[in-house]
Every structure is written in C-alpha cells, then in structure tokens.
Design a protein around this motif. Structure first.
Motif, PDB file in Angstrom:
ATOM      1  N   ARG A 101      -3.561   7.116   5.775  1.00  0.00           N
ATOM      2  CA  ARG A 101      -4.394   6.516   4.734  1.00  0.00           C
ATOM      3  C   ARG A 101      -4.185   4.999   4.683  1.00  0.00           C
ATOM      4  O   ARG A 101      -5.147   4.232   4.543  1.00  0.00           O
ATOM      5  CB  ARG A 101      -4.045   7.153   3.381  1.00  0.00           C
ATOM      6  CG  ARG A 101      -4.866   6.642   2.227  1.00  0.00           C
ATOM      7  CD  ARG A 101      -6.335   6.987   2.370  1.00  0.00           C
ATOM      8  NE  ARG A 101      -7.130   6.422   1.283  1.00  0.00           N
ATOM      9  CZ  ARG A 101      -8.395   6.047   1.389  1.00  0.00           C
ATOM     10  NH1 ARG A 101      -9.035   6.183   2.539  1.00  0.00           N
ATOM     11  NH2 ARG A 101      -9.042   5.542   0.368  1.00  0.00           N
ATOM     12  N   VAL A 102      -2.937   4.580   4.783  1.00  0.00           N
ATOM     13  CA  VAL A 102      -2.637   3.145   4.749  1.00  0.00           C
ATOM     14  C   VAL A 102      -3.272   2.457   5.959  1.00  0.00           C
ATOM     15  O   VAL A 102      -3.890   1.382   5.827  1.00  0.00           O
ATOM     16  CB  VAL A 102      -1.106   2.917   4.716  1.00  0.00           C
ATOM     17  CG1 VAL A 102      -0.760   1.456   4.989  1.00  0.00           C
ATOM     18  CG2 VAL A 102      -0.538   3.332   3.364  1.00  0.00           C
TER      19      VAL A 102
ATOM     20  N   LEU B 197       0.836  -1.212   0.000  1.00  0.00           N
ATOM     21  CA  LEU B 197       0.000   0.000   0.000  1.00  0.00           C
ATOM     22  C   LEU B 197       0.869   1.260   0.000  1.00  0.00           C
ATOM     23  O   LEU B 197       0.537   2.251  -0.663  1.00  0.00           O
ATOM     24  CB  LEU B 197      -0.921  -0.015   1.225  1.00  0.00           C
ATOM     25  CG  LEU B 197      -2.076  -1.028   1.167  1.00  0.00           C
ATOM     26  CD1 LEU B 197      -2.790  -1.106   2.508  1.00  0.00           C
ATOM     27  CD2 LEU B 197      -3.072  -0.647   0.081  1.00  0.00           C
ATOM     28  N   GLU B 198       1.964   1.205   0.726  1.00  0.00           N
ATOM     29  CA  GLU B 198       2.845   2.387   0.769  1.00  0.00           C
ATOM     30  C   GLU B 198       3.483   2.639  -0.592  1.00  0.00           C
ATOM     31  O   GLU B 198       3.642   3.785  -1.013  1.00  0.00           O
ATOM     32  CB  GLU B 198       3.918   2.202   1.843  1.00  0.00           C
ATOM     33  CG  GLU B 198       3.360   2.391   3.251  1.00  0.00           C
ATOM     34  CD  GLU B 198       4.387   2.135   4.335  1.00  0.00           C
ATOM     35  OE1 GLU B 198       4.076   2.420   5.504  1.00  0.00           O
ATOM     36  OE2 GLU B 198       5.490   1.639   4.017  1.00  0.00           O
TER      37      GLU B 198
ATOM     38  N   MET C 118       0.211   9.626   4.111  1.00  0.00           N
ATOM     39  CA  MET C 118       0.374   8.243   3.654  1.00  0.00           C
ATOM     40  C   MET C 118       0.114   7.264   4.799  1.00  0.00           C
ATOM     41  O   MET C 118      -0.637   6.294   4.662  1.00  0.00           O
ATOM     42  CB  MET C 118       1.799   8.053   3.122  1.00  0.00           C
ATOM     43  CG  MET C 118       2.250   6.622   3.026  1.00  0.00           C
ATOM     44  SD  MET C 118       1.910   5.928   1.450  1.00  0.00           S
ATOM     45  CE  MET C 118       3.413   6.392   0.612  1.00  0.00           C
TER      46      MET C 118
ATOM     47  N   VAL D 297      -6.081   3.575  -2.431  1.00  0.00           N
ATOM     48  CA  VAL D 297      -5.142   4.222  -1.510  1.00  0.00           C
ATOM     49  C   VAL D 297      -5.065   5.737  -1.719  1.00  0.00           C
ATOM     50  O   VAL D 297      -4.863   6.488  -0.767  1.00  0.00           O
ATOM     51  CB  VAL D 297      -3.755   3.538  -1.604  1.00  0.00           C
ATOM     52  CG1 VAL D 297      -3.030   3.899  -2.873  1.00  0.00           C
ATOM     53  CG2 VAL D 297      -2.898   3.861  -0.400  1.00  0.00           C
ATOM     54  N   HIS D 298      -5.275   6.206  -2.931  1.00  0.00           N
ATOM     55  CA  HIS D 298      -5.173   7.646  -3.181  1.00  0.00           C
ATOM     56  C   HIS D 298      -6.549   8.307  -3.175  1.00  0.00           C
ATOM     57  O   HIS D 298      -6.687   9.445  -3.626  1.00  0.00           O
ATOM     58  CB  HIS D 298      -4.439   7.910  -4.502  1.00  0.00           C
ATOM     59  CG  HIS D 298      -5.074   7.241  -5.692  1.00  0.00           C
ATOM     60  ND1 HIS D 298      -5.141   5.875  -5.839  1.00  0.00           N
ATOM     61  CD2 HIS D 298      -5.676   7.750  -6.788  1.00  0.00           C
ATOM     62  CE1 HIS D 298      -5.753   5.576  -6.964  1.00  0.00           C
ATOM     63  NE2 HIS D 298      -6.089   6.696  -7.557  1.00  0.00           N
ATOM     64  N   ASP D 299      -7.524   7.570  -2.647  1.00  0.00           N
ATOM     65  CA  ASP D 299      -8.886   8.081  -2.487  1.00  0.00           C
ATOM     66  C   ASP D 299      -9.432   8.664  -3.793  1.00  0.00           C
ATOM     67  O   ASP D 299      -9.819   9.845  -3.870  1.00  0.00           O
ATOM     68  CB  ASP D 299      -8.922   9.162  -1.389  1.00  0.00           C
ATOM     69  CG  ASP D 299     -10.347   9.416  -0.911  1.00  0.00           C
ATOM     70  OD1 ASP D 299     -11.210   8.564  -1.192  1.00  0.00           O
ATOM     71  OD2 ASP D 299     -10.584  10.462  -0.288  1.00  0.00           O
TER      72      ASP D 299
ATOM     73  N   LEU E  70       1.541  10.287  -2.370  1.00  0.00           N
ATOM     74  CA  LEU E  70       1.233  10.410  -0.941  1.00  0.00           C
ATOM     75  C   LEU E  70       2.544  10.350  -0.169  1.00  0.00           C
ATOM     76  O   LEU E  70       3.432   9.577  -0.502  1.00  0.00           O
ATOM     77  CB  LEU E  70       0.321   9.277  -0.470  1.00  0.00           C
ATOM     78  CG  LEU E  70      -1.106   9.228  -1.011  1.00  0.00           C
ATOM     79  CD1 LEU E  70      -1.898   8.149  -0.290  1.00  0.00           C
ATOM     80  CD2 LEU E  70      -1.804  10.563  -0.829  1.00  0.00           C
TER      81      LEU E  70
ATOM     82  N   TRP F  45       2.135   1.872  -3.440  1.00  0.00           N
ATOM     83  CA  TRP F  45       1.108   2.406  -4.339  1.00  0.00           C
ATOM     84  C   TRP F  45       0.760   3.850  -3.978  1.00  0.00           C
ATOM     85  O   TRP F  45       0.572   4.691  -4.857  1.00  0.00           O
ATOM     86  CB  TRP F  45      -0.125   1.496  -4.302  1.00  0.00           C
ATOM     87  CG  TRP F  45      -0.944   1.608  -5.536  1.00  0.00           C
ATOM     88  CD1 TRP F  45      -2.200   2.105  -5.631  1.00  0.00           C
ATOM     89  CD2 TRP F  45      -0.550   1.238  -6.858  1.00  0.00           C
ATOM     90  NE1 TRP F  45      -2.616   2.067  -6.940  1.00  0.00           N
ATOM     91  CE2 TRP F  45      -1.620   1.535  -7.714  1.00  0.00           C
ATOM     92  CE3 TRP F  45       0.608   0.689  -7.402  1.00  0.00           C
ATOM     93  CZ2 TRP F  45      -1.585   1.314  -9.086  1.00  0.00           C
ATOM     94  CZ3 TRP F  45       0.653   0.466  -8.765  1.00  0.00           C
ATOM     95  CH2 TRP F  45      -0.422   0.763  -9.596  1.00  0.00           C
ATOM     96  N   GLY F  46       0.721   4.117  -2.693  1.00  0.00           N
ATOM     97  CA  GLY F  46       0.497   5.498  -2.272  1.00  0.00           C
ATOM     98  C   GLY F  46       1.622   6.406  -2.743  1.00  0.00           C
ATOM     99  O   GLY F  46       1.398   7.545  -3.166  1.00  0.00           O
TER     100      GLY F  46
END
Lengths: 418, 312
Positions: free
Chosen positions: B115-116, B98-99, B112, B151-153, B107, B101-102
């Motif tokens: 969100r994660v 996830l990190e 970050m 992940v980036h909303d 992010l 991809w963020g």
C-alpha cells in the motif's frame, strides 16, 4: 500501540542531538569533577594529598605535635606527609607534592608567648584543588592554635617549663595544671566548643564518604549522581514532545485515527520510559567500559532501581505536563522541579554532604531514593532486600503518578482537537 | 441507497459565536462534494465535527449509516482526513511517515508495504521515498499530506483545503490524484475557497458562509440561480439608487448586486441583448468608467448571496 512508540524512537534517532547531550552530560561531569578532585580509574581513587613538611622549629613541642598529627594513621589514605629539610623547595619545583608547609623557627615559642606566628605554605601551581585543601586545613590549624594560645596562654607557659625543664614534674604540679586547663575550657565552653565540635562532625561525615569512594571510585559515584539528573531531563524532553506534535498538527491528526486519546498518551509515556532506559543502559555501558563502575554483585537490584526510577521520572514529568496550561509553563515547571530535586536529592552534591536542612527534604525527591539505592547496590554490594524500601517508594510513586498523569494528559490534550 | 456521508442539522457554538448553524447535506458514493466559502465560513469546523475532533452542539453525523458520536472508532476506520495544515514528521522519510500512519490503522506486513509503495507511486514521491520530509518542496509535502489520508484506503475522504499555498503545477497534480481516488468509487468532501477548483472538481457544491449553507447543487444548478444570460458589470460615479432606477426601466435587465459606484446586472438570454441594455442605462443619464461583460460564475453567485466577494 507499537507504531506510536516506534515512530517516536525513529524520530529521536533521526534527531539524536538532544539525547546525545543527555548521555554526554553525566560522562562529562564525571570526567570533569573526577579529574579536578584527582581520582583515577585504578586503585584508591579519593585524592591523596601529598604534602612536604619542613619543620624549622625542631625543638618546639607544638611544631613536633603538628608534624606528628600530619603523619598520624587517621590521615592515612588522603594525606601523605613527608618530612623534608631545605630541599623542600627544590622538590616542589619538581612537582613532587601538592604543597610545602614550612614551620618557621620559633613557632612554638611565638604561640606560647601569644605573639605573631606564621605557617608558610608553598603551593604547587600545576594543581588546582589539592593545594587549596592544604591551605584551608592550615588556616583551620592556625585558628585552633590562635584560640588555644589566647585561652590557655598562662597554662601553656607552665607546660613549656615542665617540658623544657628536663625533669619529670611533680604529680601535684601536673594535677594543678590539668585542673586549671579544665576550668579554662569549661569557662570557654559556650564560645569555643560549638565551632570545634562542628568542624569535627563535618570531618567525620567526610571520612565516611571517603571510605566509600576510595573503594569504588569517585568517577562512578559522580556518574551515578549526574545520570539521575540527566534521566530526569530525558523524561522532560520526551514527554514534552507532545507539545511539538501539537504544534506540528500531528497530534490533532492522530486524533482523527481510530486510536483513542488515552492510547496515544500512554504510547508517549511508554516511549519516554523506553528512551530513559536506553539512555540509562548507554551510560551504564560507558561507566563499565571506562572502569568507573563495576558490575554489581546484585545486578537485578540495580536494574530494578533504574526501571522504577525511570517510571517515576516519566510519570512525574507527565503529571507536570498534564497540569500545565501551556508549553511554556510546562517547560518552566519541569525545569524547576528537576533542578530542585537534583539539588536536594543528591545529584549535585553527595547526599552525605548535603546541609542538614536540605537533607531533611531529600526523602521527598526521586533522586534521593534512586541514588541512595544504587550507591548501596553498586558500592556496598547491597541486594534486593536492602534496597527494598527504595524500590517500593519508586514503584508506588511511579504507578500513582502514572495513573494520575495519564488521566490529566488525556484531558489536557483532548482539547487539541478543538 | 444509504449515503456515504450524511450530516443532519449540525450546529456548533463556541460561547457567543455560532460557528456552524444547522447544516444538513448528504454525499453519495463516488461523489465529490464541495464546500465553497471564504476563510472563517465554518468549513473546517464542519470537517472537525464530521471526523470526530469536535463534538457538535447539536445534530448528527453518519458515515455509511454509523454515527460518529456512537461509534467513533468504526467511523474513523472508514474515513481519511487530510488537514488544511501540512501535518507530517519532518525528520522522518516519506515512507516512514506513511508506514507510521498505516500502522495506526492496523496495516501490517506485506499489505502495508504494498500500500505504501502504491501511494508513493501515485503521488509521485517513489524516487524520494527515503529522504527526510524536511528536504521536500511545499508541493511534495502537500502530496504526501494527501497520501497520509489515503493509506488505509478509506471509503470517505475529507480534504480540507488541500491545495493552499502551492504552485499551479502541484495543485494540478493534487486535483488529478483526487479524481483518481473518486474514479475508484471513493467519496470526497472537499473544502476550498478556490472557485476554479470547486467548478473543475466537484459534482455538487454547497456555498457556505457564517456557518450556513446558502446554496447547494451542481455547478450548473448553482449558476442557474443567477439566471440565464450574461453578466454586465459597470463602474462609475453613480449612486446605487440611480442604477437601480435606471435598470428597472430597461427590459430584460435584472440587478444582481448594486452598490454606490458599482453594479452587476444580468442581461437575460431571451431579452433584447447587452447593447440594448447599455443604451437604456446611458439614456437614463448614467456614465461609466468601466464596463465588462462575462458569463456568470460561482463568484457572482456568492456575491449575490452574501453581498461580498469570496476572497474578502
């Protein structure tokens, strides 16, 4: 771009096996080859071959000449001959030497008479390559003596008469004998000299190489040679990781992000470069810690050679991947090119010992330019100026290949989205 | 109001194959729009063109008024794509995936981290966030696969068959997450070949086959295309012509799909009823091995529109 590079570094850390193999390979090869040849971390490291000589033909001038040649200053540093008597075998059993050379009674007479003569060698069974070197050397001597005996049989007989006569021979007789020998040699020139001259040349090359190695250590040299090959394989492994990402769907997924394709490709390239530098640093630390290498007088030159080589290596592999139609083709092509460059560029055989045909194409390999440069920096205290040509070749090759490779990779992998 | 996603006359041709043939639709904010169709219908190709992986042969895709062709990076920032295949780095942990991809969506730092953490909690992986993904079950991987796309909303989320190959419990969890996303005002384009999912989840649906939208509307609107009433399905040794002739003689009975040995007929709600219809068919001399009566669903509509079943 950093998240893309970091992700690959984390993945490599999570699965370190392939990287560790690439680190272990040069270390293992250095250890194995260095041990076989007999080098060590301290002092003169080119193997000094210890040989015992039992001369039972003490009165023969040829046997005395042979013993004298073995003890000559030219052989100092790599051959240590000790004249022994009957205790030779006992010393061999105690493992005091690599081989015992026995010159039998009547050896000189047999050579001069053209009858069968035998040099006997007792090998030390606990050693591998050194006794073999002695055997090979003795076979060479035997071949020379055989040819000499056949060619100069009559003249050698006259020479024996002069030597054994106990008087100084008349100058005219000596001159006549010299003239006859010269004529015989001239007549045999086309047959005898090419091989003899060839052997002499090979010996010279070895001596030059030995000088360098004995000064700085064969372990370090082998480490340098094999590390270059390992770094090429690191580049192959890391650049072809693109295929792994393609197969897992992650590459396609990345293409749905705002990151342009060229940036994703460039990040993979920079990751490969970073990993290569990490592996290179680890190998250098091992080399220094084990005493196989010393910090060079001009460390910047060594670092720049390493960086530019890694740049060129990654670019070359990226170009191959960009040109390949599929993963299999890229794998085969990369392997062939890395192995070919390693064989011809000095990663498998020292540059000085490469056959002339292979040496002619060495200049077209990345291995040659980095090994040649690093050898001079590490073992001959060369500075930036002296390896400037090497640096220039590697830098230009790296940059040109990088630009071409990036464009090809973008084109090659953009289709993944389809 | 500008639709979040607008697709205009989208067409994709591969050589002689027309994979997508002039599709148009629009999806508004907070809506779940379903793409229902069998494998090979053109759903994934359409998604690929919407998210910029494939260049359309013709047509245009707009996301919040921005063209994918003209401004792909801006569009991609507004879009989250969850591919059909589970695309994760198996050797990395859920958090690291996830990190990463963020990170490529820019992010950083606390944003970050928060969100994660939020997503790990939402998909129920917070307790195993540090474990390598290779240790996860199929359902867990699917949930993480979904979280990666969120992940980036993004405003628009493209879900390409996100529940393929997982158990009912995991499927239920994923559908719940999708509902939560939409409850926050996000827009979802959802492709599936699972009828129940489409009926349960989607506000509007497009039934797609051979690259064309065959029908579009809410579930009720689509069902209404079959007509009001019950579906009578009969099987036996009759021929298609015999059943067609017999059905035409029974009032309130409409053929939906008829073939040799099998027939589907709609018994109108305002007509004389199922028993009357069956009596009429028996009187016409037909005999049946199997008879079933049910309310019409989308599967029946698909069968009527294409002549084959959804899972063919």
């Amino acid at each position: 771009m950093w998240p893309l590079i970091r992700k690959d570094l984390l993945r490599r850390r999570a699965r370190p096996a392939s990287t560790l193999v690439m680190v272990a390979f040069p270390l293992f090869m250095s250890l194995a080859l260095g041990s076989v040849i007999g080098g060590g971390g301290d002092g003169p490291e080119f193997p000094t071959i210890s040989i015992l000589v039992e001369n039972r033909d003490e009165d023969g001038f040829l046997s005395r000449a042979l013993v004298g040649a073995l003890s000559s200053p030219q052989s100092e540093g790599y051959l240590e001959a000790t004249i022994v008597g009957a205790e030779g075998r006992e010393l061999m059993e105690m493992g005091k030497a690599s081989a015992l050379l026995i010159i039998p009674v009547g050896f000189t007479a047999a050579i001069l008479d053209g009858t069968a003569a035998e040099l006997r060698i007792v090998r030390n069974p606990s050693e591998g390559i050194k006794p073999e070197i002695v055997v090979q050397g003795a076979e060479l001597v035997a071949a020379w003596l055989d040819q000499g005996s056949r060619l100069l049989g009559g003249e050698l007989g006259q020479l024996r008469g002069m030597i054994e006569g106990g008087k100084i021979p008349p100058a005219a007789r000596v001159g006549a004998l010299a003239g006859a020998v010269t004529e015989r040699m001239a007549a045999a020139d086309g047959i005898l000299f090419p091989p003899v001259v060839g052997i002499g040349s090979a010996k010279e090359a070895t001596d030059e190489d030995d000088g360098r190695l004995s000064a700085k250590g064969i372990f370090g040299y082998v480490l340098l040679m094999t590390s270059v090959m390992a770094l090429l394989f690191v580049a192959v492994r890391s650049v072809t990781d693109l295929f792994e990402e393609q197969n897992s769907g992650m590459l396609r997924r990345q293409f749905t992000s705002p990151q342009p394709v060229w940036r994703i490709m460039t990040a993979k390239f920079l990751f490969s470069l970073t990993l290569g530098l990490v592996v290179m640093t680890i190998l250098a630390i091992f080399g220094l810690a084990l005493g196989w290498l010393e910090v060079p007088e001009h460390p910047l030159a060594a670092i720049l050679l390493g960086v530019t080589f890694n740049l060129a290596a990654c670019s070359l592999v990226a170009l191959i991947v960009g040109l390949s139609r599929n993963e299999k083709q890229a794998g085969i092509l990369s392997w062939l090119i890395v192995m070919g460059m390693s064989a011809m560029g000095g990663s498998m055989v020292p540059l000085q010992q490469l056959p002339a045909g292979m040496r002619a194409v060495s200049d077209f390999t990345l291995n040659f330019w980095v090994i040649d440069g690093l050898t001079r920096v590490m073992f001959e205290s060369a500075g930036l100026g002296e390896v400037g040509r090497n640096l220039a070749v590697l830098t230009v090759a790296g940059l040109v290949l990088a630009v071409a490779a990036d464009a090809l990779l973008v084109r090659r992998f953009r289709e993944v989205g389809a | 109001m500008t639709p979040v996603l607008e697709v205009r006359d989208l067409r994709k041709v591969f050589g002689d194959l027309v994979a997508v043939d002039g599709i148009s639709f629009a999806v508004g904010e907070g809506e779940i729009y379903g793409f229902l169709g069998p494998n090979g219908a053109g759903k994934t190709t359409t998604i690929s063109m919407i998210c910029g992986l494939l260049k359309p042969t013709e047509g245009e895709v707009l996301v919040q008024g921005l063209s994918v062709a003209d401004d792909p990076r801006a569009v991609k920032r507004r879009m989250g794509v969850v591919p059909q295949e589970v695309a994760l780095y198996e050797e990395l942990s859920a958090r690291a995936n996830l990190e990463f991809w963020g990170g490529i969506f820019d992010l950083r730092g606390k944003e970050m981290k928060d969100r994660v953490a939020e997503l790990l909690d939402q998909v129920g992986l917070d307790e195993r966030a540090s474990e390598p993904v290779k240790n996860f079950s199929g359902g867990m991987k699917r949930r993480l696969n979904l979280a990666m796309g969120l992940v980036h909303d993004p405003q628009l989320i493209l879900l390409d068959e996100p529940t393929v190959g997982i158990d009912p419990q995991a499927r239920h969890k994923i559908l719940e997450i999708v509902k939560q996303i939409v409850a926050k005002g996000r827009t979802v384009l959802y492709t599936t070949h699972y009828l129940e999912e489409a009926e349960d989840l989607c506000d509007r649906l497009a039934i797609i086959d051979n690259g064309c939208i065959l029908a579009e509307g809410s579930v009720d609107e689509l069902k209404a295309q079959l007509g009001e009433g019950s579906l009578l399905t009969v099987q036996g040794g009759f021929g298609a012509a015999d059943l067609t002739t017999a059905a035409s003689g029974v009032s309130g009975l409409q053929p939906v799909e008829i073939a040799d040995g099998r027939g589907m007929l709609l018994v109108g709600r305002d007509g004389p009823g199922v028993s009357h219809a069956l009596e009429g068919l028996f009187q016409a001399g037909l005999t049946f091995d199997d008879i079933s009566i049910k309310e019409p669903n989308l599967e029946d509509l698909f069968l009527r529109l294409t002549g084959r079943e959804l899972r063919d």
